[in-house]
Write a protein that holds these residues in place. Structure first.
Motif, PDB file in Angstrom:
ATOM      1  N   ASN B 102       0.843  -1.186   0.000  1.00  0.00           N
ATOM      2  CA  ASN B 102       0.000   0.000   0.000  1.00  0.00           C
ATOM      3  C   ASN B 102       0.884   1.244   0.000  1.00  0.00           C
ATOM      4  OD1 ASN B 102      -1.805   2.061   0.626  1.00  0.00           O
ATOM      5  ND2 ASN B 102      -3.180   0.601   1.600  1.00  0.00           N
ATOM      6  N   PRO B 103       0.716   2.106  -1.005  1.00  0.00           N
ATOM      7  CA  PRO B 103       1.646   3.226  -1.156  1.00  0.00           C
ATOM      8  C   PRO B 103       1.614   4.238  -0.023  1.00  0.00           C
ATOM      9  CG  PRO B 103      -0.181   3.407  -2.702  1.00  0.00           C
ATOM     10  CD  PRO B 103      -0.264   2.053  -2.102  1.00  0.00           C
ATOM     11  N   VAL B 104       0.544   4.278   0.746  1.00  0.00           N
ATOM     12  CA  VAL B 104       0.459   5.357   1.738  1.00  0.00           C
ATOM     13  C   VAL B 104       0.710   4.893   3.169  1.00  0.00           C
ATOM     14  CG1 VAL B 104      -1.052   6.738   0.301  1.00  0.00           C
ATOM     15  CG2 VAL B 104      -2.038   5.185   1.970  1.00  0.00           C
ATOM     16  N   PHE B 105       1.149   3.657   3.361  1.00  0.00           N
ATOM     17  CA  PHE B 105       1.537   3.234   4.710  1.00  0.00           C
ATOM     18  C   PHE B 105       3.011   2.840   4.706  1.00  0.00           C
ATOM     19  CE2 PHE B 105      -3.046   2.424   4.699  1.00  0.00           C
ATOM     20  CZ  PHE B 105      -3.405   3.104   5.842  1.00  0.00           C
TER      21      PHE B 105
END
Ligand SMILES: Nc1ncnc2c1ncn2[C@@H]1O[C@H](COP(=O)(O)OP(=O)(O)OP(=O)(O)O)[C@@H](O)[C@H]1O
Ligand code: SF4
Ligand SMILES: [Mg+2]
Lengths: 383, 321, 330
Positions: B102-105
């Motif tokens: 997941n790019p945002v975690f």
């Protein structure tokens, strides 16, 4: 031999009552549509015969146009019907179904019932607007015995009721449709063509020109469009033509940005290189090659913008600075309804409902086009 | 027996028709063993892997068969238990190393999430364990790296992080879907070494999905060859390389790709392309491309028969013995 | 981070200068001198020409255009927006009174937009093709398409005139001064319900549509599949992994929706006799009160630029991928 005379009968039938031929041949959808158009035209002529005839000697161009439109429609439906029935009779039915992207998109659009209904409604509205002089039961600005005729609630005589001056609201709504619908359409045509050319030029030339052009776009976008319209319409005391210009000239930057982006990516592709290699002038490269390739997504935003423009025009007229009374537009009719809200809800209700229906249909149309062009993005946001 | 798959069938229900991506396949995986599933691109390998977790994206789903993991049928069990097995019993490494993160975690939080879920660790323990796992998978300075986001990692590092997440639930079976395909050749070799090391450490079985015969030779003990949603040959890795029976397998082996060849590049050696799943050839689906096929092959698909105690093959021209 | 903010602020300067120039030019290049138009509008054409000349001098309208421009710009920088023809008061004072009302309205509308729009979008996407989803999809399209002033009138008709639940207009009741503080608060809220609802519901419908499509897109991403393969609960997969990714672009949308809200406020304020900036602008246009027209347009643009700035900065804060050094593509 027998077949021959049978088909002659069919053609005669198709000429006498367009649509019936199609229905006999099993093309029900097309047939019913043709039949409905024909019957509607005949009914209008029959019902408003005197107005229709007098429209030809009328000095008012809109009456004349409406009457001519009626005749042309009738002629067109007969011609088309005969032509198409002949074609159906002679040609072997084609079994192959086209598979070009355009045909696929068209098939997907046809399968979208809401969108197709929206198209019918929109078409009907535009036709009603053109035919307003023939259809309107009363003179939209005739003021008679005000005290007796004002604020009559909807009834058989006045389906939409009457307003504070006793004017028939149905007639006014029909005439108002002409203003509202045409302003939206024309303004969007201006905005889209200006935005397309502007964006294409910026994207194609790039560099310094692009930079300057895009900074201008930034500035125009930074001013909330409605404020800009408000200011321009207010200051220039807009008449109808000016209003269209202003609406169009304040709404192009979105299209310009979008087109520029498309052009920038298309520019990389070979065919531009090829066109340049054989020495085509820039103007030709832009108009013949780049713009047509970027245009299909513009279709979606066109439909959205027409809805938006019709709303904006109505908003300005509602505020009393767009189309000014006595010329009816849906916006200024609602404005008059606002003052009468406590005594006569129908004055504001009907024009608003028509306005809402129109905008809903344009948005449904936009959705339909988008889904048809790009089935994966089943629903995205406006613009 | 760790995993027994019987007559697994998965379909996609498309507007154009039913796409039989996995068409009645059966196989086993033993405890601690590495089994390879090979075949050209698009023959249904990934869908097999996703079927094992009952995770086929719509409009697809598993329509039949049995998947017995550790004595329990995955397709019959309750959602709660299935979730325990996903990640806890069966770990999965996805084809694109970046896309599974997941790019945002942060990397750390994505590992900790699994540790807390499957191993019941608290926040502090999970962080320490995440650092250890990153270290184990060969990421330098793991204390710092756990605060990094996926986009700050290179492709190889991302794949290591994905592996760390996959083993963090201590699975007994690791499904590795083309773990090396998207990577540079040097990194490919490192990842293969890493997987072998981890397998030895954790005593995991690996279902290795790939079309890279080099990786198969290095890692697998047994090989299953897949074509158009069906298994066409099963054999030990040595036997298979020494003496491929099925014409498709021979074709694959003749065409071991050049180093660093693109993933989508058609393998040399087999003429023609993988057929359209919605319009499969009749009979043996390989017959249009098969050098030895004849009329006898076009009526019905040959069943997968044992040709020797350890080998199976689905071809009319291959005799038992 | 602070560098990024400073950079964005500096970028906003030429933009605002451009806006100032454009608005100035529009007002002054319009046919007729502003003062003429103002007087004509009030049927004051036949007052003594000398008096008019004096007034002209007072407002600096007798000077050449470029001088006026430079002067106007200089004053603008000092926060001096000139004096209203109509009210004979500094425009900045008028704005200072009006802006809080507009901000109150737009902020609450944004809140409504966010809460309702995002929630409906999520429900709709998670239960794709369900009855709820279809209702939301079609309903939001309709609501989004309704002309706000008509919706406002119809709501007033039903809820104020017929049912008497809410006031028809104004920001507070006549007896406001005599209420206890709690009643005052309730009175203010009571007056806010209809205008905020009308202003916010259309953009909420837009947000719901956007949220739905974004979430559906994200739910197809491989990392969502991967999260499921790790055994995460469906709630965690959607509310944590998918939602975070789907929400980020919404921030930009919010930045972009500010001009629409301000435009909407013009109409809503007029209908509900709300003494905000939008109504000020409409009244100014009706009275040809040029300094106020100029100023309200300017302020609307400034608010828009600020809104975009805030959206960009927030975006950079929540999306780790945005590197501040890199120039954002235009
Ligand atoms: N989401 C989907 N919708 C429809 N069809 C799909 C979908 N995913 C896969 N398929 C079909 O299933 C078939 C098998 O796909 P799969 O991804 O398993 O191939 P693969 O063997 O993993 O290939 P690759 O080596 O490219 O990863 C494909 O031919 C494709 O047509
Ligand atoms: S069955 Fe026939 S066509 Fe199929 S692989 Fe064997 S020989 Fe070739
Ligand atoms: Mg795959």
């Amino acid at each position: 031999m027998k077949r021959r005379s049978q088909s002659n009968h069919l053609i005669l039938l198709a000429a006498l009552l367009p649509g019936v031929g199609h229905i006999v041949l099993g093309k029900r959808g097309r047939g019913i549509r043709l039949l409905v158009v024909t019957i509607a035209v005949i009914l209008v002529m029959y019902w408003r015969w005197e107005v229709f005839v007098s429209a030809f000697h009328s000095t008012r161009i809109d009456h004349w146009l409406a009457a001519v439109f009626l005749i042309v429609s009738l002629a067109a439906s007969v011609t088309y019907s005969v032509w198409d029935v002949r074609r159906l009779l002679t040609e072997i039915p084609m079994a192959t179904r086209g598979k070009s992207p355009y045909q696929l998109a068209r098939r997907r659009f046809r399968a979208n019932r809401l969108a197709v209904t929206a198209v019918y409604v929109i078409t009907a509205f535009y036709i009603l607007a053109v035919l307003a002089p023939l259809l309107a039961p009363y003179d939209p600005s005739a003021i008679t015995d005000v005290l007796k005729t004002r604020f009559l609630p909807p009834s058989m005589d006045h389906p939409f009721g009457t307003d504070a001056f006793g004017r028939d609201l149905l007639s006014r709504a029909l005439y108002g449709a002409r203003v509202s619908l045409s302003v939206g359409l024309l303004a969007v045509m201006i905005a889209i063509s200006m935005g397309t050319v502007y964006g294409a030029v910026a994207g194609y030339f790039g560099g310094f020109i692009d930079n300057v052009l895009m900074r201008i776009v930034d500035v125009v976008i930074a001013i909330p469009t409605f404020f800009l319209m408000l200011m321009l319409v207010g200051i220039f005391e807009a008449n109808l033509v000016f209003l269209v210009l202003i609406l169009g000239l304040t709404s192009w930057p979105g299209t310009a940005r979008f087109i520029r982006g498309e052009i920038l990516s298309l520019k990389q592709r070979e065919f531009t290189e090829a066109a340049r290699a054989i020495g085509l002038p820039n103007r030709l490269i832009i108009f013949r090659h780049l713009i047509p390739n970027a245009l299909s997504p513009v279709l979606v935003s066109t439909a959205l913008m027409i809805g938006g423009m019709i709303g904006a025009e109505a908003g300005l007229s509602f505020l009393g600075i767009g189309i000014r009374p006595p010329t009816p537009s849906w916006g200024n009719m609602i404005s008059q309804g606002k003052d009468a809200l406590l005594v006569a809800w129908w004055v504001a209700f009907f024009p608003g409902a028509l306005l809402a229906l129109t905008v809903v249909c344009f948005n449904l149309l936009a959705d339909g086009i988008r889904d048809a062009l790009d089935p994966k993005a089943l629903m995205q946001r406006f613009v | 027996m760790l995993l027994e798959v019987e007559n697994l069938t998965s379909h996609f229900f498309l507007d154009e028709g039913v796409l039989r991506a996995v068409d009645g396949i059966s196989f086993d995986v033993n405890e601690g063993e590495t089994v390879a599933l090979v075949g050209e691109s698009g023959c249904g390998k990934t869908i097999v892997a996703l079927s094992l977790l009952n995770l086929i994206p719509s409009p697809g789903r598993v329509v039949g068969g049995r998947i017995v993991f550790n004595g329990e049928d995955l397709l019959q069990m309750e959602a709660e238990r299935l979730r325990e097995i996903r990640g806890g019993g069966i770990g999965m490494i996805f084809q694109e190393p970046g896309a599974a993160l997941n790019p945002v975690f942060t990397i750390g939080s994505q590992i900790s999430e699994v540790l807390r879920l499957h191993r019941g660790l608290n926040r502090r323990e999970a962080e320490a364990e995440a650092i250890r796992l990153l270290g184990e998978t060969g990421i330098p300075e793991p204390e710092k790296r756990i605060k990094a986001y996926p986009f700050e990692f290179s492709g190889g590092m991302r794949q290591r992080a994905v592996i760390a997440i996959a083993i963090s639930g201590r699975p007994r079976l690791l499904i590795a879907d083309e773990p090396t395909t998207a990577l540079d050749t040097t990194v490919q070799a490192e990842i293969v070494d890493l997987l072998r090391y981890l397998q030895a450490q954790h005593k995991m079985a690996i279902l290795l999905i790939t079309h890279d015969m080099g990786v198969v030779a290095e890692m697998a003990e047994r090989v299953m060859v897949m074509y158009t949603g069906k298994i066409v040959e099963v054999a030990g890795v040595c036997e298979l390389f020494r003496e491929p029976k099925h014409p498709y397998t021979s074709g694959l082996l003749n065409s071991i790709p050049r180093l660093g060849a693109g993933r989508k590049e058609p393998l040399r050696g087999i003429p023609g392309a993988v057929p359209d799943f919605l319009d499969l050839p009749s009979g043996c689906t390989f017959h249009p491309r098969c050098p030895i096929g004849d009329e006898s092959c076009i009526s019905e698909f040959p069943s997968l028969r044992s040709i020797s105690p350890e080998r199976k093959c689905a071809c009319y021209k291959v005799e038992a013995g | 981070m602070s560098w990024y903010i400073i950079k964005r602020l500096i970028q906003a300067v030429p933009l605002l200068l451009g806006v100032a120039t454009v608005t100035f030019l529009i007002v002054h290049l319009a046919p007729g001198d502003p003062m003429d138009m103002f007087l004509e509008n009030r049927n004051l054409r036949n007052i003594d020409p000398e008096v008019i000349e004096l007034i002209r001098q007072k407002y600096g309208l007798d000077q050449p255009l470029h001088v006026q421009y430079v002067k106007w710009l200089g004053n603008l920088l000092q926060g001096d927006l000139g004096e209203s023809f109509e009210h004979r008061r500094p425009v900045s004072a008028l704005l200072a009174e009006a802006i809080p009302y507009t901000l109150q309205l737009t902020a609450l509308a944004l809140l409504l937009d966010a809460l309702v729009g995002i929630a409906l979008g999520i429900f709709s996407a998670v239960k794709q093709y369900s009855v709820l989803d279809k209702t939301v999809t079609i309903g939001s399209l309709i609501i989004y398409s309704l002309p706000s002033f008509w919706l406002a009138l119809m709501l007033v008709l039903v809820f104020s005139v017929n049912l008497g639940w809410f006031p028809t207009s104004q920001t507070r009741s006549l007896d406001y001064e005599f209420l206890s503080w709690f009643e005052k608060l309730a009175d203010l809220a009571w007056h806010l319900v209809l205008p905020v609802f009308v202003l916010g519901i259309a953009s909420a419908a837009g947000t719901a549509r956007y949220m739905r499509s974004r979430l559906l897109e994200v739910l197809n991403e491989e990392y969502v599949l991967a999260a499921r393969a790790r055994g995460l609960k469906e709630r965690a997969v959607i509310l944590k992994h998918a939602l975070r990714n789907a929400l980020i672009p919404i921030i930009t949308i919010y930045g972009l929706s500010l001009p629409f809200l301000l435009g909407g406020a013009v109409i809503i304020e007029t209908i509900f006799a709300w003494p905000g900036m939008g109504r000020l602008a409409v009244l100014a246009i009706q009275a040809r009160d040029y300094p106020v027209i100029l100023a309200t347009t300017m302020i609307a643009a400034v608010l828009t630029v600020i809104g975009n700035l805030v959206a960009d900065v927030t975006y950079a804060l929540v999306d780790p991928r945005v590197s501040y050094e890199k120039k954002k593509p235009v």
